[in-house]
Write a protein that holds these residues in place. Structure first.
Motif, short mmCIF file in Angstrom:
data_model
loop_
_atom_site.label_atom_id
_atom_site.label_comp_id
_atom_site.label_asym_id
_atom_site.label_seq_id
_atom_site.Cartn_x
_atom_site.Cartn_y
_atom_site.Cartn_z
N ARG A 32 0.86 -1.19 0.00
CA ARG A 32 0.00 0.00 0.00
C ARG A 32 0.89 1.23 0.00
O ARG A 32 1.79 1.36 0.82
N SER A 33 0.65 2.13 -0.95
CA SER A 33 1.31 3.43 -0.94
C SER A 33 0.22 4.49 -0.77
O SER A 33 -0.94 4.26 -1.12
N VAL A 34 0.60 5.62 -0.21
CA VAL A 34 -0.37 6.66 0.14
C VAL A 34 0.09 8.00 -0.42
O VAL A 34 1.26 8.38 -0.30
N GLU A 35 -0.85 8.72 -1.03
CA GLU A 35 -0.60 10.07 -1.53
C GLU A 35 -1.45 11.06 -0.73
O GLU A 35 -2.64 10.83 -0.53
N LEU A 36 -0.82 12.13 -0.28
CA LEU A 36 -1.50 13.21 0.44
C LEU A 36 -2.24 12.71 1.69
O LEU A 36 -3.18 13.35 2.14
N GLY A 37 -1.83 11.56 2.19
CA GLY A 37 -2.40 11.04 3.42
C GLY A 37 -3.77 10.39 3.29
O GLY A 37 -4.26 9.81 4.25
N VAL A 38 -4.38 10.45 2.11
CA VAL A 38 -5.75 9.92 1.96
C VAL A 38 -5.93 9.01 0.74
O VAL A 38 -6.86 8.19 0.73
N PHE A 39 -5.08 9.13 -0.27
CA PHE A 39 -5.27 8.33 -1.49
C PHE A 39 -4.44 7.05 -1.38
O PHE A 39 -3.22 7.07 -1.53
N SER A 40 -5.11 5.94 -1.11
CA SER A 40 -4.45 4.65 -0.95
C SER A 40 -4.38 3.92 -2.29
O SER A 40 -5.36 3.88 -3.04
N GLU A 41 -3.21 3.34 -2.55
CA GLU A 41 -3.02 2.52 -3.74
C GLU A 41 -2.58 1.14 -3.27
O GLU A 41 -1.44 0.95 -2.84
N TYR A 42 -3.51 0.17 -3.32
CA TYR A 42 -3.21 -1.21 -2.94
C TYR A 42 -2.79 -1.98 -4.19
O TYR A 42 -3.52 -1.98 -5.19
N THR A 43 -1.65 -2.61 -4.15
CA THR A 43 -1.20 -3.40 -5.28
C THR A 43 -0.80 -4.80 -4.81
O THR A 43 -0.37 -4.98 -3.66
#
Length: 256
Positions: A240-251
């Protein structure tokens, strides 16, 4: 105006993305009817509102997230919860003319807004994908995890339809960890966004959808539970990577 009613208990044995929200529906049958109505009714205005809220940055972000997740030219893609095609359009740009893209969604209204002949549209649910085993190289789901009924069942289906070595990318909005961040995002989603929605949509009332969006974000299962469900489905390299503290990217990846 929604009533302040506590969530209903979750059904036993089902990993729902959040407990039922009694201010919108009372059981799973009403949940499905509510989602069908709200997405069908707001479909014509959905993208105009999204462009205003994202300040035009949505396409760039979605394409970058898909590329980092491993999407490449020539892949066969399954976009689950395709909606109006926001994620699918960026996927098409990456897979090029040699790739294929199939979009699955339960809302005819949302799919009716997809205006690209290269996309094959199929009505269906994440928990019972109408696709053969091992038929896709890459599976994407953009901001639809909070609207399904059973996370474990959906991820098991994702694993089934991917070819060995296939990759999955789930993009989602996650509640900030800090109390201050949560209060700030809640105020934006519950007050500012519905106001913008009313202005952009004109005579159609889309404010309910955006209030519901926040309520599902606030009640959603934590990222650790999402990642554990992916592992339980058989995926490896779960991240999981996170952008701006709210946009989660699960790969994640299906073993080769």
């Amino acid at each position: 105006m929604t009533r302040s009613v506590p969530p209903l208990p979750e059904p036993a044995g089902v990993l729902a993305p959040h407990a039922p929200l009694a201010q919108y529906y009372r059981d799973e049958a009403e949940h499905q009817a509510f989602l069908r109505r709200i997405f069908d009714e707001t479909a014509p205005d959905y993208e105009r509102i999204e462009r205003v809220l994202a300040l035009g940055s949505g396409p760039w972000y979605r394409r970058r997230a898909l590329q980092q997740a491993g999407l490449a030219a020539g892949m066969d893609v399954l976009d689950v919860g395709i909606g109006t095609g926001l994620v699918a359009r960026e996927a098409l740009a990456l897979i090029g003319p040699t790739g294929t893209l199939i979009g699955v969604d339960p809302s005819p209204g949302m799919m009716g807004q997809v205006q690209d002949a290269r996309i094959q549209l199929v009505t269906g649910f994440a928990e019972a994908l109408p696709r053969p085993d091992a038929s896709s190289d890459f599976l994407s789901m953009g901001y639809a995890l909070r609207h399904i009924s059973n996370v474990d069942a959906a991820f098991a289906e994702f694993h089934r339809v991917l070819r060995p070595g296939g990759r999955v990318a789930v993009l989602e909005i996650t509640k900030p960890r800090s109390r201050a961040g949560t209060l700030l995002l809640k105020g934006y989603m519950r007050a500012v966004v519905p106001l913008i929605a009313r202005v952009v949509a004109g005579h159609r009332d889309t404010a309910e959808l955006w209030r519901y969006y926040w309520d599902t974000i606030e009640a959603c299962i934590p990222p650790e539970t999402v990642m554990e469900s992916l592992r339980k489905a058989g995926f490896i390299d779960v991240r999981r990577s996170v952008e701006l503290g709210v946009f989660s990217e699960y790969t994640a990846r299906k073993p080769a």
